[in-house]
Write a protein that holds these residues in place. Structure first.
Motif, PDB file in Angstrom:
ATOM      1  N   HIS A 162      57.918  39.785 147.675  1.00  0.00           N
ATOM      2  CA  HIS A 162      59.152  39.153 148.155  1.00  0.00           C
ATOM      3  C   HIS A 162      59.346  39.445 149.646  1.00  0.00           C
ATOM      4  O   HIS A 162      59.571  38.533 150.453  1.00  0.00           O
ATOM      5  CB  HIS A 162      60.334  39.656 147.313  1.00  0.00           C
ATOM      6  N   LEU A 164      57.130  40.412 151.882  1.00  0.00           N
ATOM      7  CA  LEU A 164      56.080  39.820 152.717  1.00  0.00           C
ATOM      8  C   LEU A 164      56.281  38.309 152.876  1.00  0.00           C
ATOM      9  O   LEU A 164      56.107  37.767 153.971  1.00  0.00           O
ATOM     10  CB  LEU A 164      54.696  40.122 152.129  1.00  0.00           C
ATOM     11  N   SER A 165      56.664  37.626 151.799  1.00  0.00           N
ATOM     12  CA  SER A 165      56.919  36.183 151.908  1.00  0.00           C
ATOM     13  C   SER A 165      58.092  35.918 152.853  1.00  0.00           C
ATOM     14  O   SER A 165      58.057  34.980 153.653  1.00  0.00           O
ATOM     15  CB  SER A 165      57.206  35.570 150.526  1.00  0.00           C
ATOM     16  N   THR A 166      59.135  36.743 152.747  1.00  0.00           N
ATOM     17  CA  THR A 166      60.297  36.555 153.622  1.00  0.00           C
ATOM     18  C   THR A 166      59.902  36.727 155.090  1.00  0.00           C
ATOM     19  O   THR A 166      60.290  35.921 155.951  1.00  0.00           O
ATOM     20  CB  THR A 166      61.415  37.559 153.253  1.00  0.00           C
ATOM     21  N   ALA A 170      59.999  33.749 157.920  1.00  0.00           N
ATOM     22  CA  ALA A 170      60.822  33.875 159.124  1.00  0.00           C
ATOM     23  C   ALA A 170      59.953  33.766 160.378  1.00  0.00           C
ATOM     24  O   ALA A 170      60.364  33.178 161.383  1.00  0.00           O
ATOM     25  CB  ALA A 170      61.574  35.201 159.098  1.00  0.00           C
ATOM     26  N   THR A 185      69.194  36.396 161.276  1.00  0.00           N
ATOM     27  CA  THR A 185      69.995  36.417 160.055  1.00  0.00           C
ATOM     28  C   THR A 185      69.109  36.767 158.861  1.00  0.00           C
ATOM     29  O   THR A 185      69.534  37.498 157.959  1.00  0.00           O
ATOM     30  CB  THR A 185      70.699  35.058 159.860  1.00  0.00           C
ATOM     31  N   THR A 186      67.862  36.268 158.851  1.00  0.00           N
ATOM     32  CA  THR A 186      66.933  36.649 157.792  1.00  0.00           C
ATOM     33  C   THR A 186      66.675  38.154 157.828  1.00  0.00           C
ATOM     34  O   THR A 186      66.666  38.820 156.776  1.00  0.00           O
ATOM     35  CB  THR A 186      65.585  35.899 157.934  1.00  0.00           C
ATOM     36  N   LYS A 188      68.684  40.444 158.874  1.00  0.00           N
ATOM     37  CA  LYS A 188      69.882  41.111 158.326  1.00  0.00           C
ATOM     38  C   LYS A 188      69.905  40.976 156.810  1.00  0.00           C
ATOM     39  O   LYS A 188      70.258  41.915 156.102  1.00  0.00           O
ATOM     40  CB  LYS A 188      71.152  40.499 158.925  1.00  0.00           C
ATOM     41  N   GLY A 189      69.525  39.774 156.307  1.00  0.00           N
ATOM     42  CA  GLY A 189      69.471  39.558 154.861  1.00  0.00           C
ATOM     43  C   GLY A 189      68.471  40.508 154.209  1.00  0.00           C
ATOM     44  O   GLY A 189      68.738  41.096 153.157  1.00  0.00           O
ATOM     45  N   LEU A 190      67.322  40.679 154.866  1.00  0.00           N
ATOM     46  CA  LEU A 190      66.266  41.549 154.350  1.00  0.00           C
ATOM     47  C   LEU A 190      66.742  43.000 154.347  1.00  0.00           C
ATOM     48  O   LEU A 190      66.472  43.754 153.397  1.00  0.00           O
ATOM     49  CB  LEU A 190      65.033  41.381 155.241  1.00  0.00           C
ATOM     50  N   TYR A 193      69.093  43.447 151.551  1.00  0.00           N
ATOM     51  CA  TYR A 193      68.313  43.500 150.301  1.00  0.00           C
ATOM     52  C   TYR A 193      67.791  44.913 150.073  1.00  0.00           C
ATOM     53  O   TYR A 193      67.899  45.462 148.968  1.00  0.00           O
ATOM     54  CB  TYR A 193      67.170  42.496 150.411  1.00  0.00           C
ATOM     55  N   TYR A 197      69.150  46.828 146.968  1.00  0.00           N
ATOM     56  CA  TYR A 197      68.176  46.742 145.884  1.00  0.00           C
ATOM     57  C   TYR A 197      67.300  47.988 145.803  1.00  0.00           C
ATOM     58  O   TYR A 197      66.973  48.448 144.714  1.00  0.00           O
ATOM     59  CB  TYR A 197      67.315  45.497 146.103  1.00  0.00           C
TER      60      TYR A 197
END
Lengths: 203, 203
Positions: A162, A164-166, A170, A185-186, A188-190, A193, A197
């Motif tokens: 997950h 690595l794909s993100t 990006a 923003t990605t 920050k999302g990562l 996560y 998580y």
């Protein structure tokens, strides 16, 4: 003894060719790269390059192999840091918050080579190896974090794929669309996560 | 009235050109696409194509614009479904669990066009628009879910960028590396993310 000296000279030549190819690729990009532009970066005679390689793809595939042979996770992270910090540092290494100059040119060139893999199996082999290496490095970081109690007992394989794909997505978006904020923003999302998580509730 | 009929005939011609371009692109890929291969798919005379477009990139950029003009989220999801189901269906639409035949060829062709955006600003504009449309659709789905109480009150923007980058990265990896399991594991990771991050604890 003579053959050892010869072999060392061969290795030096190979390294010099790889470094010249790297510089020429960053400067010209895939489409405008020719054996002549690599030669312009290479101090030895052009005939030597033609002696070693049939075409630019053969040189570039060797460059990818050479870069992958050299890859170690310690290039990117300090193994003495907490696993959480190591993971964040590794993400920053692959997907820097801001990117410019040589680093930007190199990422664009890498994505140009990656796009060759859409239709060329030899490139696909190198990127299969690249993804496996990077994924393995992320799995190791996560497993170490789980062992040390820094991370929850998540599925390391699934989390690594997950992440690595993100990162890959990006990176592609950064260089193929005009929206740098999407990358940040990605990121920050990562990071959100990882916090929600991976880190334990009391973390 | 005459000019209305003419305008309708123009629109029909444009649509026929776009459909022929789509078929030729899927069949031949970017590198082998020429105005002649598009013409072979197109019933009208070749001179008409040359009259409309200077080169294949101009046609392909028009095709991207045409596809984006046509995009609606209802093409992919049923607005009567729960937001959770809509989001999962949208992910399946963009990143199918398995992909073959025409759909596979079209995704590869799209990624070939996306790689043109590494060095061509006109392609970059189209993919900026594509990312904005897809991101907007995901933001809408998440916001609707938050409103209806199906999702926790997450940052919709950040979550959408993260999801879109993950999908993009897995799509690129699927077609540039020999590891289909990476795509499926990413899908599982993404579904785990939705469950743990978006769904309420009692969900």
């Amino acid at each position: 003894m003579a053959s050892e000296a010869e072999s060392s000279r061969d290795t030096d030549t190979q390294t010099a060719i790889m470094e010249a190819t790297y510089r020429a690729l960053c400067e010209h990009g895939y489409a405008d790269l020719t054996i002549d532009t690599i030669n312009a970066e290479f101090e030895k005679s052009k005939s030597l390059l033609y002696y070693h390689y049939d075409d630019k793809d053969e040189i570039l595939l060797n460059l990818l192999g050479y870069l992958l042979d050299q890859f170690t996770v310690e290039e990117a992270v300090d193994p003495n840091d907490d696993p959480d910090i190591q993971l964040r540092t590794f993400i920053e290494w692959l997907l820097p918050w801001s990117i410019d100059g040589d680093e930007r040119e190199f990422q664009i060139a890498l994505l140009e080579l990656r796009s060759q893999a859409l239709s060329n199996e030899a490139y696909r082999e190198q990127f299969t190896r690249a993804d496996a290496l990077l994924k393995g490095a992320i799995v190791d970081l996560i497993e170490k974090g789980i062992e040390e109690g820094s991370f929850r007992a998540v599925d390391a394989d699934r989390t690594a794929e997950h992440v690595l794909s993100t990162i890959n997505g990006a990176m592609v978006r950064r260089h193929t669309a005009e929206d740098e904020s999407a990358v940040r923003t990605t990121r920050k999302g990562l990071e959100g996560y990882i916090e929600s998580y991976l880190l334990p509730d009391n973390g």
